[in-house]
Write a protein that holds these residues in place. Structure first.
Motif, PDB file in Angstrom:
ATOM      1  N   TRP A  88       0.832  -1.206   0.000  1.00  0.00           N
ATOM      2  CA  TRP A  88       0.000   0.000   0.000  1.00  0.00           C
ATOM      3  C   TRP A  88       0.865   1.254   0.000  1.00  0.00           C
ATOM      4  CZ3 TRP A  88      -0.937   3.981   3.592  1.00  0.00           C
ATOM      5  CH2 TRP A  88      -2.086   4.744   3.358  1.00  0.00           C
ATOM      6  N   LEU A  89       2.027   1.195   0.663  1.00  0.00           N
ATOM      7  CA  LEU A  89       2.909   2.349   0.754  1.00  0.00           C
ATOM      8  C   LEU A  89       3.688   2.617  -0.531  1.00  0.00           C
ATOM      9  CD1 LEU A  89       4.569   2.139   4.299  1.00  0.00           C
ATOM     10  CD2 LEU A  89       3.177   4.015   3.407  1.00  0.00           C
ATOM     11  N   ALA A  90       3.993   1.571  -1.288  1.00  0.00           N
ATOM     12  CA  ALA A  90       4.904   1.687  -2.437  1.00  0.00           C
ATOM     13  C   ALA A  90       4.547   2.827  -3.375  1.00  0.00           C
ATOM     14  CB  ALA A  90       4.987   0.360  -3.188  1.00  0.00           C
ATOM     15  N   PRO A  91       3.309   2.927  -3.873  1.00  0.00           N
ATOM     16  CA  PRO A  91       3.028   4.024  -4.817  1.00  0.00           C
ATOM     17  C   PRO A  91       3.062   5.404  -4.172  1.00  0.00           C
ATOM     18  CG  PRO A  91       1.026   2.791  -4.303  1.00  0.00           C
ATOM     19  CD  PRO A  91       2.165   2.020  -3.722  1.00  0.00           C
ATOM     20  N   GLN A  92       2.886   5.483  -2.857  1.00  0.00           N
ATOM     21  CA  GLN A  92       2.928   6.784  -2.193  1.00  0.00           C
ATOM     22  C   GLN A  92       4.354   7.292  -2.009  1.00  0.00           C
ATOM     23  OE1 GLN A  92       0.178   7.199   1.256  1.00  0.00           O
ATOM     24  NE2 GLN A  92      -0.201   5.019   0.967  1.00  0.00           N
ATOM     25  N   LEU A  93       5.300   6.348  -1.847  1.00  0.00           N
ATOM     26  CA  LEU A  93       6.658   6.744  -1.493  1.00  0.00           C
ATOM     27  C   LEU A  93       7.649   6.624  -2.637  1.00  0.00           C
ATOM     28  CD1 LEU A  93       6.934   5.062   2.021  1.00  0.00           C
ATOM     29  CD2 LEU A  93       6.289   7.409   1.492  1.00  0.00           C
ATOM     30  N   VAL A  94       7.479   5.613  -3.499  1.00  0.00           N
ATOM     31  CA  VAL A  94       8.462   5.394  -4.565  1.00  0.00           C
ATOM     32  C   VAL A  94       7.763   5.265  -5.916  1.00  0.00           C
ATOM     33  CG1 VAL A  94      10.424   4.572  -3.215  1.00  0.00           C
ATOM     34  CG2 VAL A  94       8.595   2.990  -3.711  1.00  0.00           C
TER      35      VAL A  94
END
Length: 340
Positions: free
Chosen positions: A173-179
């Motif tokens: 869930w974090l991947a597209p927000q951070l990288v």
């Protein structure tokens, strides 16, 4: 011609002009049997064949290189900016010119000297050039394969990737927000003193950034920093350079790496400091992602002395982001990713 054998599988993109007034047209340039072949990339139909001995470079020393079978440049031309292809054409062209410039009794001896010179140059130049070319043209799936092979080798030193599903769901869930949208985020139980970016947008965090941390901000900051610290092509090039020429050739021809090609590379990555991006670039990226910079800075230097520009430049120093990076439930699940 034997002088061409080492280049006969080489291809590159080029821009072809059939006449001086015609529009540039994208083509695939490949080396054939003493010829340069220009092919339509959409239909694979050959558009033109040029004799290598007859080719003239119209702009020596400039990029893109412009070649033509007409030394006056009044006919067809092709522009090439792939340095490996340019170097191959130049080397082969020089070898051909040398071969035919000395007829008679000296021809045999000079041919041998030229061949030995080319062989020596090939031994020194070709491996690095082929590895560089392979890293540039590797599609995302092949770069991801290199990254996963590196991660597998890394696990020999850090322990197996933590695989608790609830924690991995938070990482996804974090991947597209951070990288990047298609990035793979993984956690290993051993400390990494930061985050590593591997080929194919594979990111690795150490559990030391999660266990006992007050929140996910420090780990998120390290992921953002890893995404900026090095060019993806350079990361893939360095990994392939470790794997070697045979691995690069197999990747280009068969589409996969030899087994154990990345052995020892993970330990090599762990033996050096994690690269850090420039402070202004990192601060801008953290602000865009809604991640405070101070937790990241404190994880590098708890005293704050060496990371003062990061702390003072934190866009959220006086006011927290509107939304927390994770809910309490998500943060707890991420902290427990290595449990069980």
């Amino acid at each position: 011609m034997t002088a061409l054998s080492e280049f006969q599988r080489l291809e590159a993109q080029g821009s072809w002009r059939e006449t001086p007034r015609a529009r540039l047209r994208e083509v695939v340039v490949s080396v054939g049997d003493a010829t340069l072949i220009l092919t339509d990339p959409k239909s694979d139909a050959p558009l033109s064949h040029w004799s290598l001995p007859a080719i003239a470079r119209l702009n020596p020393g400039q990029i893109p290189a412009i070649y033509s079978p007409d030394p006056e440049g009044e006919g067809e031309t092709v522009e090439i900016d792939d340095r490996l292809m340019i170097e191959a054409i130049e080397r082969v062209h020089r070898a051909i010119a040398s071969h035919r410039a000395h007829p008679g009794r000296l021809r045999g001896g000079l041919t041998i000297v030229a061949a030995m010179t080319m062989l020596g140059a090939a031994v020194m130049w070709l491996p690095g050039a082929i590895i560089g070319h392979a890293s540039r043209i590797a599609p995302p799936a092949q770069a991801r394969q290199i990254g996963l092979a590196t991660l597998a080798d890394l696990e020999r030193s850090t322990g197996a990737v933590c695989a608790r599903k609830s924690g991995q769901a938070v990482l996804d869930w974090l991947a597209p927000q951070l990288v990047e949208d298609d990035a793979l985020l993984r956690v290993v139980p051993g400390p990494l003193n930061g985050a590593l970016r591997l080929p194919g947008d594979v990111y690795v965090l150490g559990d030391d950034l999660l266990d006992g941390a007050a929140g996910p901000e420090a780990a998120a900051g390290h992921l953002v920093a890893a995404s900026l610290a090095a060019d993806p092509d350079e990361i893939t090039h360095e990994a392939l350079d470790h794997a070697g020429l045979r691995a690069a050739l197999q990747l280009m021809t068969l589409g996969d790496l030899p087994q154990r090609a990345m052995t020892g590379y993970g330990e090599q990555l762990l033996s050096r400091a994690v690269p850090r991006p420039d402070t202004p670039d990192l601060l801008a990226a953290l602000e865009s992602a809604g991640v405070p910079a101070e937790p990241y800075a404190n994880s590098i230097d708890p005293t704050g002395a060496s990371v003062l520009p990061l702390i003072e430049g934190d866009a959220f120093r006086d006011q927290l982001p509107e939304r927390p990076l994770l809910t309490d439930e998500q943060w707890l699940a991420l902290q427990q990713i290595c449990a069980g």
